[in-house]
Design a protein around this motif. Structure first.
Motif, PDB file in Angstrom:
ATOM      1  N   ASP A  48     -27.380  33.310 -32.136  1.00 26.96           N
ATOM      2  CA  ASP A  48     -27.125  34.570 -31.467  1.00 26.96           C
ATOM      3  C   ASP A  48     -27.334  35.782 -32.487  1.00 26.96           C
ATOM      4  O   ASP A  48     -27.603  36.956 -31.998  1.00 26.96           O
ATOM      5  CB  ASP A  48     -25.547  34.567 -30.969  1.00 26.96           C
ATOM      6  CG  ASP A  48     -25.384  33.365 -29.750  1.00 26.96           C
ATOM      7  OD1 ASP A  48     -26.183  33.528 -28.802  1.00 26.96           O
ATOM      8  OD2 ASP A  48     -24.990  32.451 -30.286  1.00 26.96           O
ATOM      9  N   PHE A  94     -20.982  39.896 -28.057  1.00 25.97           N
ATOM     10  CA  PHE A  94     -20.716  38.753 -28.303  1.00 25.97           C
ATOM     11  C   PHE A  94     -19.882  37.819 -27.402  1.00 25.97           C
ATOM     12  O   PHE A  94     -18.830  38.255 -27.240  1.00 25.97           O
ATOM     13  CB  PHE A  94     -20.534  38.468 -29.891  1.00 25.97           C
ATOM     14  CG  PHE A  94     -21.450  38.802 -30.947  1.00 25.97           C
ATOM     15  CD1 PHE A  94     -22.205  37.924 -31.246  1.00 25.97           C
ATOM     16  CD2 PHE A  94     -21.369  39.829 -31.546  1.00 25.97           C
ATOM     17  CE1 PHE A  94     -23.360  37.955 -32.236  1.00 25.97           C
ATOM     18  CE2 PHE A  94     -22.288  40.018 -32.723  1.00 25.97           C
ATOM     19  CZ  PHE A  94     -23.279  39.243 -32.987  1.00 25.97           C
ATOM     20  N   SER A 120     -29.676  40.755 -34.278  1.00 27.83           N
ATOM     21  CA  SER A 120     -29.911  39.780 -33.160  1.00 27.83           C
ATOM     22  C   SER A 120     -30.975  40.182 -32.267  1.00 27.83           C
ATOM     23  O   SER A 120     -31.257  41.311 -32.124  1.00 27.83           O
ATOM     24  CB  SER A 120     -28.422  39.931 -32.491  1.00 27.83           C
ATOM     25  OG  SER A 120     -28.400  39.040 -31.273  1.00 27.83           O
ATOM     26  N   SER A 162     -20.436  32.098 -29.688  1.00 24.85           N
ATOM     27  CA  SER A 162     -21.531  32.686 -30.218  1.00 24.85           C
ATOM     28  C   SER A 162     -21.776  31.958 -31.571  1.00 24.85           C
ATOM     29  O   SER A 162     -20.672  31.793 -32.219  1.00 24.85           O
ATOM     30  CB  SER A 162     -21.573  34.161 -30.278  1.00 24.85           C
ATOM     31  OG  SER A 162     -21.582  34.579 -28.853  1.00 24.85           O
ATOM     32  N   LYS A 164     -30.516  38.759 -29.342  1.00 23.41           N
ATOM     33  CA  LYS A 164     -29.836  38.434 -28.167  1.00 23.41           C
ATOM     34  C   LYS A 164     -28.722  39.434 -27.766  1.00 23.41           C
ATOM     35  O   LYS A 164     -28.220  39.655 -26.458  1.00 23.41           O
ATOM     36  CB  LYS A 164     -29.405  37.091 -27.917  1.00 23.41           C
ATOM     37  CG  LYS A 164     -30.365  35.979 -28.086  1.00 23.41           C
ATOM     38  CD  LYS A 164     -29.659  34.706 -28.465  1.00 23.41           C
ATOM     39  CE  LYS A 164     -30.797  33.459 -28.588  1.00 23.41           C
ATOM     40  NZ  LYS A 164     -30.177  32.199 -28.773  1.00 23.41           N
TER      41      LYS A 164
END
Length: 289
Positions: A202, A133, A124, A137, A126
Motif C-alpha cells: 500500500d 490508509f 504510494s 494496510s 494506491k
C-alpha cells in the motif's frame, strides 16, 4: 496533505578494485606539501555524480587535490573500506547510519564534515492521503539499522503509529511500536529492491537517493515526508573517514569543497531541491546523540 519543509538548520554500494596491496595515495602518506594530494572517495548514485562533478572543478585543483571517485553498490563495503584505510573518504550516509555502523563494528569511522539533509518520504500508488490508509494496510520500510528507526519515526510523525517514549533513533525496530490504530502491517525489506515492490504494497518508505533512482521527487511525489528541523539532526549526511583521520587538514579540504557556490548550483539544478545544504561543524551532530 500539506507538506512541511521547515529549513531550520541554517541551511543553507563492492568496488571495482582497490586492495590493501595497492592502497590509494592518501593524505597521510603524501608528505610533500607542494605536491597534488590524491584522495579516493567511495560513493554511489547521486552522491557519486556530485563528487565526479567536484573532481573536475578548478577549485579542487586550486586546493592541491585530485579526487578519485570509486563507485560502490554496497553501503557496508564502503564503510569497511574507509575503516581499513583502503579508501580515504566515503560519501553516502547519514550521521545516524554511521553511528549504527560503529555500534556493530570494532573498527570505527568518524564524520569529516556535513554535506546535506534530504527528507525520507512515504510513497504510494494506491493512497493519495494519509487518512486514506485502510485497516490492515501494508507499508514497507528499510530493514537496515538506522534507516528502519528513521522510517518508524516518520510513520509516527505522520500519525500512523506511536512508538515507546524511549525509542532509540539508531537501533529502534518495529517491536517498539506501542500503538497502531489501523493495524498497519509494517514490513521491513531490503531497500535495494524497494522501488520495484512499491506497487505490491500500500505504501513504501524510501530515502531520497533510492527515490530519485526510481524517478521520484520527495517534494512532489511523496504523500508525506520528514520535516527538516532540529528533530532530524541525526539524518544529516556526512563525509566519513577512518577514526583518527577526521582532523587531517588535507582531508578537511575535501569537506570544504562540497559547500562551494559551484556545487550548490549543481545540486540545485540537478536534484529538484531535495538536497538541502548543511554547512555545520561535526559537533553539531555529535551533540544530537
Amino acid at each position: 496533505m500539506k507538506k512541511i519543509l521547515g529549513l531550520v538548520l541554517g541551511l543553507s554500494v563492492g568496488i571495482a578494485g582497490c586492495s590493501k596491496q595497492d592502497a590509494p595515495e592518501t593524505a597521510a602518506n603524501n608528505t610533500n606539501k607542494d605536491s597534488v594530494h590524491t584522495i579516493t572517495i567511495a560513493s554511489t548514485g547521486s552522491d557519486a555524480d556530485i563528487w565526479k562533478f567536484i573532481a573536475k572543478l578548478p577549485e579542487t585543483e586550486a586546493a592541491g587535490l585530485k579526487l578519485d571517485v570509486k563507485n560502490f553498490t554496497d553501503y557496508v563495503s564502503m564503510n569497511t573500506a574507509v575503516a581499513n584505510k583502503e579508501i580515504d573518504i566515503n560519501a553516502f550516509q547519514s550521521y545516524a547510519y554511521m553511528v549504527a555502523y560503529n555500534d556493530a563494528n570494532t573498527q570505527k569511522i568518524a564524520p569529516l564534515s556535513t554535506t546535506y539533509l534530504e527528507p525520507m518520504g512515504i510513497y504510494s500508488s494506491k493512497v493519495k492521503n494519509l487518512n486514506d490508509f485502510k485497516t490492515g494496510s501494508t507499508i514497507a520500510i528499510p530493514n537496515d539499522g538506522a534507516n528502519e528507526s528513521r522510517a518508524l519515526l516518520l510513520l509516527q510523525s505522520a500519525g500512523l503509529v506511536k512508538l515507546k517514549p524511549q525509542f532509540d533513533n539508531v537501533k529502534g525496530t518495529t517491536s517498539d511500536v506501542t500503538e497502531n490504530p489501523k493495524q498497519i502491517t509494517i514490513k521491513p525489506i531490503q531497500m535495494a529492491t524497494a522501488v520495484r515492490v512499491k506497487d505490491e504494497v500500500d505504501a513504501i518508505v524510501l530515502g531520497n537517493t533510492l527515490a530519485m533512482e526510481g524517478g521520484l521527487n520527495v517534494l512532489k511525489d511523496a504523500i508525506y515526508y520528514e520535516p527538516i528541523d532540529q528533530s532530524t539532526k541525526m539524518n544529516v549526511n556526512v563525509l566519513a573517514v577512518a577514526e583518527g583521520r577526521q582532523n587531517d587538514p588535507v582531508l578537511q579540504k575535501v569537506g570544504q569543497l562540497y559547500h562551494t557556490d559551484a556545487v550548490k548550483q549543481y545540486v540545485k539544478e540537478n536534484f529538484g531541491g531535495t538536497k538541502v545544504n548543511v554547512d555545520k561543524p561535526t559537533t553539531y551532530l555529535t551533540e544530537a546523540q
